[in-house]
Scaffold this motif. Structure first.
Motif, short mmCIF file in Angstrom:
data_model
loop_
_atom_site.label_atom_id
_atom_site.label_comp_id
_atom_site.label_asym_id
_atom_site.label_seq_id
_atom_site.Cartn_x
_atom_site.Cartn_y
_atom_site.Cartn_z
N LEU A 154 -29.05 37.63 -11.09
CA LEU A 154 -28.00 36.81 -10.47
C LEU A 154 -27.07 37.70 -9.65
CD1 LEU A 154 -27.10 34.37 -13.43
CD2 LEU A 154 -28.51 33.85 -11.42
N HIS A 155 -26.74 38.87 -10.19
CA HIS A 155 -25.86 39.78 -9.43
C HIS A 155 -26.53 40.21 -8.12
CE1 HIS A 155 -24.04 40.84 -13.63
NE2 HIS A 155 -23.59 39.69 -13.14
N ALA A 156 -27.83 40.44 -8.18
CA ALA A 156 -28.56 40.78 -6.94
C ALA A 156 -28.51 39.60 -5.97
CB ALA A 156 -30.00 41.16 -7.26
N GLY A 157 -28.62 38.40 -6.51
CA GLY A 157 -28.57 37.20 -5.66
C GLY A 157 -27.21 37.04 -4.98
N ILE A 158 -26.15 37.39 -5.70
CA ILE A 158 -24.80 37.31 -5.10
C ILE A 158 -24.71 38.29 -3.93
CG2 ILE A 158 -22.34 37.81 -5.55
CD1 ILE A 158 -23.05 37.02 -8.58
N ARG A 159 -25.21 39.51 -4.15
CA ARG A 159 -25.15 40.51 -3.07
C ARG A 159 -26.01 40.06 -1.89
NH1 ARG A 159 -25.60 44.43 -7.56
NH2 ARG A 159 -23.54 45.34 -7.86
N ALA A 160 -27.19 39.52 -2.19
CA ALA A 160 -28.07 39.07 -1.11
C ALA A 160 -27.43 37.96 -0.29
CB ALA A 160 -29.41 38.60 -1.69
N ALA A 161 -26.56 37.18 -0.94
CA ALA A 161 -25.89 36.08 -0.22
C ALA A 161 -24.60 36.55 0.45
CB ALA A 161 -25.59 34.95 -1.20
N GLY A 162 -24.35 37.87 0.40
CA GLY A 162 -23.18 38.39 1.13
C GLY A 162 -21.97 38.65 0.25
N GLY A 163 -22.06 38.38 -1.05
CA GLY A 163 -20.93 38.63 -1.94
C GLY A 163 -20.90 40.07 -2.43
N THR A 164 -19.81 40.42 -3.11
CA THR A 164 -19.64 41.78 -3.64
C THR A 164 -19.53 41.69 -5.15
OG1 THR A 164 -18.41 42.36 -1.66
CG2 THR A 164 -18.16 43.83 -3.55
N VAL A 165 -20.22 42.59 -5.86
CA VAL A 165 -20.10 42.67 -7.31
C VAL A 165 -19.54 44.04 -7.64
CG1 VAL A 165 -21.32 42.50 -9.53
CG2 VAL A 165 -22.16 41.20 -7.55
N LYS A 166 -18.37 44.06 -8.28
CA LYS A 166 -17.72 45.33 -8.60
C LYS A 166 -17.70 45.53 -10.11
CE LYS A 166 -13.88 46.87 -6.63
NZ LYS A 166 -12.50 46.85 -6.08
N PHE A 167 -18.45 46.52 -10.59
CA PHE A 167 -18.40 46.86 -12.01
C PHE A 167 -17.28 47.86 -12.25
CE2 PHE A 167 -22.83 45.42 -11.51
CZ PHE A 167 -22.81 44.41 -12.47
N ASN A 168 -16.97 48.09 -13.51
CA ASN A 168 -15.86 48.98 -13.89
C ASN A 168 -14.59 48.59 -13.16
OD1 ASN A 168 -17.61 50.73 -15.52
ND2 ASN A 168 -18.51 51.29 -13.54
N SER A 169 -14.39 47.31 -13.00
CA SER A 169 -13.25 46.80 -12.24
C SER A 169 -12.49 45.80 -13.12
CB SER A 169 -13.77 46.13 -10.96
OG SER A 169 -12.73 45.46 -10.29
N GLU A 170 -11.53 46.31 -13.86
CA GLU A 170 -10.71 45.43 -14.71
C GLU A 170 -9.66 44.78 -13.83
OE1 GLU A 170 -9.91 46.78 -18.52
OE2 GLU A 170 -8.79 44.96 -19.02
N ALA A 171 -9.73 43.47 -13.70
CA ALA A 171 -8.85 42.77 -12.75
C ALA A 171 -7.80 41.97 -13.51
CB ALA A 171 -9.68 41.84 -11.89
N ARG A 172 -6.63 41.85 -12.92
CA ARG A 172 -5.59 40.99 -13.48
C ARG A 172 -5.34 39.87 -12.50
NH1 ARG A 172 -0.67 43.82 -16.09
NH2 ARG A 172 0.13 43.21 -14.06
N ARG A 173 -5.34 38.63 -12.99
CA ARG A 173 -5.30 37.51 -12.04
C ARG A 173 -4.06 37.56 -11.17
NH1 ARG A 173 -6.16 32.25 -15.79
NH2 ARG A 173 -4.34 31.40 -14.83
N GLY A 174 -2.93 37.99 -11.71
CA GLY A 174 -1.69 38.03 -10.92
C GLY A 174 -1.71 39.05 -9.80
N ARG A 214 -15.25 44.26 -15.81
CA ARG A 214 -14.66 45.48 -16.39
C ARG A 214 -15.72 46.42 -16.96
NH1 ARG A 214 -12.02 42.84 -21.94
NH2 ARG A 214 -14.02 42.09 -22.73
N SER A 215 -16.88 45.86 -17.40
CA SER A 215 -17.97 46.72 -17.94
C SER A 215 -18.74 47.35 -16.80
CB SER A 215 -18.98 45.89 -18.74
OG SER A 215 -18.37 45.06 -19.67
N ILE A 248 -13.30 36.69 -11.77
CA ILE A 248 -13.10 37.74 -12.79
C ILE A 248 -14.05 37.47 -13.95
CG2 ILE A 248 -11.44 39.01 -14.16
CD1 ILE A 248 -9.19 37.75 -12.61
N GLY A 249 -14.91 38.44 -14.22
CA GLY A 249 -15.85 38.33 -15.33
C GLY A 249 -17.24 38.01 -14.82
#
Ligand SMILES: Cc1cc2nc3c(=O)[nH]c(=O)nc-3n(C[C@H](O)[C@H](O)[C@H](O)COP(=O)(O)OP(=O)(O)OC[C@H]3O[C@@H](n4cnc5c(N)ncnc54)[C@H](O)[C@@H]3O)c2cc1C
Length: 338
Positions: free
Chosen positions: A157-177, A42-43, A17-18
């Motif tokens: 860095l966000h592009a690097g995460i996607r290239a390594a198979g990860g997902t980056v979700k913007f406008n996604s306010e998450a709550r840990r619980g 969240r942004s 988150i973040g």
């Protein structure tokens, strides 16, 4: 026995988150290590709600030794290697530290408290930064330090995460619980609900533009009242920073603007003719001892307190979390089990 979190490949991803500098590095190293990762921010992609966009982006573990604990240098030096390995285009042009002759005592003190620098005379200053020719009789040159431009490096860095198979979700306010599986909380100053002793330390900065000066590296001016740094950006821009004020007000005061601009003008009068592009401030997320902390509480890991060293420390902190998740390794200086 040390707790160990197994990779969640094929089941729930590891949620980070973040997507500031802390969360981006966490997600990058986890994704590169083969974990399924989802980074929530969240942004939107402009990252307007985080501190990281305001940072200078200096990677300066040796200069920072002047005012910080040895832990910052230890993690920072490790981070330099990780920046080199995972973001090879990071400029490592060094840092230059200067002072006006009347502040020589401060200059000598800085030299004594720091390491990995070379002393330059006036010719040396001219060779390293020709625009400063004739302006300073001496300088400390830290050749191993680097710097990044936050608003360019975060998307990379966000592009690097996607290239390594990860997902980056913007406008996604998450709550840990609300998230299943392993959660890594990198919400910076927004994590006060779980870190009540977190505080914001305001840093104000001004970006200016001029083609009359060229710098290849961050230049720090030692000054008893107005210490500042000037960091070259692309397109003839320079970031002048930064104040350090125990306040969570987000505005920039007239006094701070006057002091930053006046001090820059003393470095080179051509800065007086520069155009002001942006004035802004960010809140550095700080714990009472101004040191970073990784708190492990079951399957939730909180990474926070990066204070004035987020870009410097984020890679090493991400490596510590990765080591914990994959092999249960604990770094006693940084990690706590809740
Ligand atoms: C003026 C200034 C200059 C600086 N210069 C340097 C420097 O030269 N070198 C250096 O190393 N450091 C520097 N720093 C320090 C550095 O900027 C901080 O340490 C760093 O940005 C902190 O990063 P972070 O990822 O912890 O927090 P942030 O950057 O604030 O990231 C947290 C992110 O979490 C998101 N978020 C919060 N809640 C949620 C939620 N519920 N769901 C989803 N997303 C959420 C936020 O929107 C934000 O984007 C500077 C700071 C300032 C202010």
């Amino acid at each position: 026995m040390v707790q160990k979190l197994q990779a969640q490949q094929g089941t729930s991803p590891i949620h980070v988150i973040g997507a500031g500098i802390a969360g981006s590095w966490q997600a990058l190293l986890l994704a590169k290590a083969g974990h399924a990762v989802m980074l929530h921010e969240r942004s939107d992609a402009a990252m307007a709600q985080g501190t990281s966009r305001w940072a200078g982006g200096m990677l300066a573990p040796y200069c920072e030794r002047e005012g910080s604990e040895p832990l910052i240098t230890r993690l920072g030096v490790r981070s330099l290697d990780l920046w080199r390995r995972h973001h090879p285009s990071t400029p490592f042009n060094g840092s230059l530290v200067i002072a006006h002759p009347r502040d020589r005592a401060d200059y000598e003190r800085f030299a004594r408290l720091t390491s990995h620098h070379r002393r330059l005379d006036a010719d040396g200053v001219m060779r390293v930064e020709p625009s400063l020719d004739g302006r300073f009789r001496e300088a400390l040159f830290f050749p191993d330090e680097g710097h990044v431009e936050p608003r360019r490096v975060l998307p990379a860095l966000h592009a690097g995460i996607r290239a390594a198979g990860g997902t980056v979700k913007f406008n996604s306010e998450a709550r840990r619980g609300d998230l299943d599986g392993t959660v890594i909380d990198c919400r910076g100053i927004a994590a006060r609900d779980v870190c009540p002793d977190l505080r914001g330390v305001k840093g104000e900065e001004i970006t200016i533009e001029t083609d009359e000066i060229e710098l290849s590296r961050p230049v720090r001016l030692l000054h008893p009242r107005w210490p500042l740094y000037i960091i070259p950006r692309e397109n003839h821009r320079f970031m002048i920073g930064a104040t350090s004020i125990e306040s969570e007000d987000s505005g920039v005061t007239v006094r701070s603007a006057l002091e930053l601009l006046s001090a820059a003008y003393t470095v080179h009068p051509a800065f007086g003719e520069a155009r002001i592009i942006e004035i802004g401030s960010g809140l550095r997320p700080a714990l009472p001892d101004n040191l970073p902390r990784i708190v492990i509480d079951g399957r939730t890991i909180t990474v926070n307190g990066l204070y004035r060293h987020g870009f410097l420390l984020a890679p090493a902190l991400a490596e510590l979390t990765l080591n914990f998740i994959t092999s249960g390794t604990i770094d006693n200086e940084v990690m706590q089990c809740a």
